[in-house]
Scaffold this active site. Structure first.
Site, PDB file in Angstrom:
ATOM      1  N   ASN A  10      76.242  45.786  41.278  1.00  0.00           N
ATOM      2  CA  ASN A  10      74.798  45.922  41.504  1.00  0.00           C
ATOM      3  C   ASN A  10      74.476  47.406  41.390  1.00  0.00           C
ATOM      4  O   ASN A  10      74.685  48.173  42.329  1.00  0.00           O
ATOM      5  CB  ASN A  10      74.474  45.374  42.899  1.00  0.00           C
ATOM      6  CG  ASN A  10      73.000  45.471  43.229  1.00  0.00           C
ATOM      7  OD1 ASN A  10      72.222  46.055  42.465  1.00  0.00           O
ATOM      8  ND2 ASN A  10      72.616  44.917  44.351  1.00  0.00           N
ATOM      9  N   ARG A  93      74.172  42.380  38.344  1.00  0.00           N
ATOM     10  CA  ARG A  93      72.814  42.069  38.774  1.00  0.00           C
ATOM     11  C   ARG A  93      71.853  42.830  37.864  1.00  0.00           C
ATOM     12  O   ARG A  93      71.961  44.045  37.718  1.00  0.00           O
ATOM     13  CB  ARG A  93      72.611  42.518  40.220  1.00  0.00           C
ATOM     14  CG  ARG A  93      71.185  42.308  40.660  1.00  0.00           C
ATOM     15  CD  ARG A  93      70.917  42.914  42.001  1.00  0.00           C
ATOM     16  NE  ARG A  93      69.544  42.628  42.394  1.00  0.00           N
ATOM     17  CZ  ARG A  93      68.807  43.457  43.109  1.00  0.00           C
ATOM     18  NH1 ARG A  93      69.299  44.611  43.507  1.00  0.00           N
ATOM     19  NH2 ARG A  93      67.579  43.133  43.422  1.00  0.00           N
ATOM     20  N   HIS A 182      64.218  38.705  43.826  1.00  0.00           N
ATOM     21  CA  HIS A 182      65.113  38.103  44.832  1.00  0.00           C
ATOM     22  C   HIS A 182      65.545  36.692  44.409  1.00  0.00           C
ATOM     23  O   HIS A 182      65.908  35.872  45.260  1.00  0.00           O
ATOM     24  CB  HIS A 182      64.434  37.956  46.215  1.00  0.00           C
ATOM     25  CG  HIS A 182      64.165  39.231  46.943  1.00  0.00           C
ATOM     26  ND1 HIS A 182      63.053  39.397  47.741  1.00  0.00           N
ATOM     27  CD2 HIS A 182      64.838  40.388  47.014  1.00  0.00           C
ATOM     28  CE1 HIS A 182      63.060  40.596  48.277  1.00  0.00           C
ATOM     29  NE2 HIS A 182      64.132  41.232  47.833  1.00  0.00           N
ATOM     30  N   ARG A 243      56.434  48.373  51.806  1.00  0.00           N
ATOM     31  CA  ARG A 243      55.433  47.973  50.797  1.00  0.00           C
ATOM     32  C   ARG A 243      54.294  47.200  51.450  1.00  0.00           C
ATOM     33  O   ARG A 243      54.522  46.389  52.349  1.00  0.00           O
ATOM     34  CB  ARG A 243      56.068  47.092  49.724  1.00  0.00           C
ATOM     35  CG  ARG A 243      57.124  47.780  48.910  1.00  0.00           C
ATOM     36  CD  ARG A 243      57.525  46.881  47.727  1.00  0.00           C
ATOM     37  NE  ARG A 243      58.729  47.381  47.097  1.00  0.00           N
ATOM     38  CZ  ARG A 243      59.887  46.723  47.042  1.00  0.00           C
ATOM     39  NH1 ARG A 243      59.999  45.512  47.544  1.00  0.00           N
ATOM     40  NH2 ARG A 243      60.928  47.265  46.455  1.00  0.00           N
ATOM     41  N   GLU A 386      74.008  37.215  47.949  1.00  0.00           N
ATOM     42  CA  GLU A 386      73.658  37.390  46.541  1.00  0.00           C
ATOM     43  C   GLU A 386      74.890  37.678  45.687  1.00  0.00           C
ATOM     44  O   GLU A 386      74.968  37.236  44.540  1.00  0.00           O
ATOM     45  CB  GLU A 386      72.622  38.512  46.414  1.00  0.00           C
ATOM     46  CG  GLU A 386      71.270  38.073  46.956  1.00  0.00           C
ATOM     47  CD  GLU A 386      70.292  39.214  47.201  1.00  0.00           C
ATOM     48  OE1 GLU A 386      70.356  39.820  48.283  1.00  0.00           O
ATOM     49  OE2 GLU A 386      69.477  39.495  46.321  1.00  0.00           O
TER      50      GLU A 386
END
Ligand code: ADP
Length: 402
Positions: A10, A93, A182, A243, A386
């Site tokens: 990743n 990823r 995601h 955010r 993940e």
């Protein structure tokens, strides 16, 4: 010798995370993290399953190429090098796969070119992902390497959910639509939730709430995503750590015209200085809860705004799905913050949603139910993984041939 290992990479904008898994039993043989790539002091931490505790190094690491060469050296020192015949593939990823990549894809020149073409819609992420891929391709050109896209799970969204209601020609010219992110986590968690209910994913409708520092919700019907809260970028949707999530887009024109701010300044404001941190100065839910317990009003309001948005999405996705079998909470906040789960579901008894206080407060490692036994809709806590999902998808694509 059979090749049963998958290296998951990743590559972020200034970091590389990796895990080497043996897919026979899904065991982690090594994990590690390189942080602050390109800064004056970078940090590298490598933890092998065997061979002692973590090994750490600090010092400048110039770029992703240097970082990945170091990762390869550390793995080789444990007898797990990239040249090992047991290594079946590398799974990368990749954040943005646009409309085209609907599934994990073996990387070749055409795939690299397409990931590159998507840079304008993922300017921070795709270049870092590409740097990682190019380095490992140079190190092992013969080894299958697979791109697993954050957006892929959401490509099943119908046009009615994926399109913004703006001029169609303008949207298409600039590839403006809702992609969602995601996806690897939403795929894994929705599947695990079906397993927890003893059902096949095709039989259940699930609302997945991935609440980490970044946060997104998805509506999954029979194993396929039909809506998700993040859009063209990860800025849309839920209130997140830093955010804003949903907002009247005219706030941006107002900040430009009246506030005199530039596009870059507003980008930073909405992505880095908004959400929980903008509302109360903290983005860690543990700290926010401590402050609330101490009577802090700003922390309370930030929490209430966070929960209000979450509830709106639960209601919206309930309506999108029509019938809901489970609501699953995952990621750092979703897995650990019992008060968030309790507050998000409070008052939704009319929708068949309820929480068992004791089950919700209890700690646990694996997937578990926190709703009362006879609740119409199950409420679940499902730890996301993940890396395992990327390894599983990678191995499913190439493992059989190696
Ligand atoms: P990301 O992958 O988006 O960086 P994570 O899924 O690791 O985020 O979640 C990180 C967040 O999880 C932290 O910012 C914090 O708010 C929250 N978190 C982690 N542990 C706990 C805990 N024990 N209780 C409440 N919140 C927690």
């Amino acid at each position: 010798m059979s090749s049963t290992r998958v290296l998951v990479l990743n590559s972020g904008s200034s970091s590389v995370k990796y895990q080497l898994l043996d897919m026979r039993d899904e065991r982690r043989l090594a994990t590690g993290l390189v942080e602050r790539i390109g800064e004056r002091v970078s940090r590298f931490r490598h933890t092998p399953l065997h061979g002692g505790g973590p090994r750490e190094r600090t010092g400048p690491i110039a770029d992703h190429e240097a970082a990945l060469k170091m990762v390869a050296e550390e793995l080789a020192a444990d007898g797990l090098g990239l040249d090992s015949p047991e290594l079946a593939a590398i799974g990368h990823r990749v954040v943005h796969g646009g409309k085209r990549f609907t599934a994990p894809t073996v990387i070749d020149d055409a795939v690299l070119a397409e990931i590159e073409r998507l840079i304008p819609v993922a300017p921070l992420h795709n270049p870092a992902n590409l740097a990682g891929i190019r380095t490992t391709l140079a190190l092992r050109p013969d080894l299958p390497q697979v791109a697993v896209f954050d957006t892929a799970f959401h490509t099943t969204m119908p046009e009615s959910a994926a399109r913004y209601a703006i001029d169609v020609e303008t949207a298409d010219e600039h590839r403006i639509r809702r992609y969602g992110f995601h996806g690897t986590s939403h795929a894994y968690v929705s599947r695990m939730t079906a397993g927890l209910l003893g059902k096949d994913p095709s039989e259940v409708n699930v609302i997945v709430l991935h609440l980490g520092n970044g946060a997104s919700a998805s509506a999954v019907r029979g194993g396929k995503c039909v809506d998700t809260s993040m859009g063209l970028t990860p800025l849309e949707g839920l209130v997140m750590g830093t955010r804003s999530g949903d907002m009247d887009p005219a706030v941006i024109f107002h900040l430009m015209r009246v506030g005199g701010m530039s596009a870059d300044e507003i980008d930073t404001l909405l992505n880095k200085r908004s959400g929980l941190i903008g509302l109360c100065g903290d983005n860690d839910m543990r700290e926010i809860r401590r402050r609330i317990d101490g009577g802090d009003e700003r922390a309370r309001l930030a929490f209430d705004i966070y929960i209000h948005r979450l509830k709106k999405y639960i209601g919206a996705y309930y309506a999108v799905l029509g019938r809901v079998d489970a609501v699953a909470f995952t990621a750092g906040v979703g897995e650990n913050a019992a008060p968030v789960r309790e507050a998000a579901v409070a008052g939704l008894e009319g929708l068949g949603l309820a929480i068992d206080g004791e089950l919700n407060a209890a700690r646990g490692d694996g997937p578990r139910l926190v709703s009362p036994e006879h609740a119409r809709v199950a409420v679940a806590v499902v730890p996301t993984d993940e890396e395992l999902e990327i390894a599983t998808q990678t191995y499913a694509l190439v493992g059989k041939n190696s």
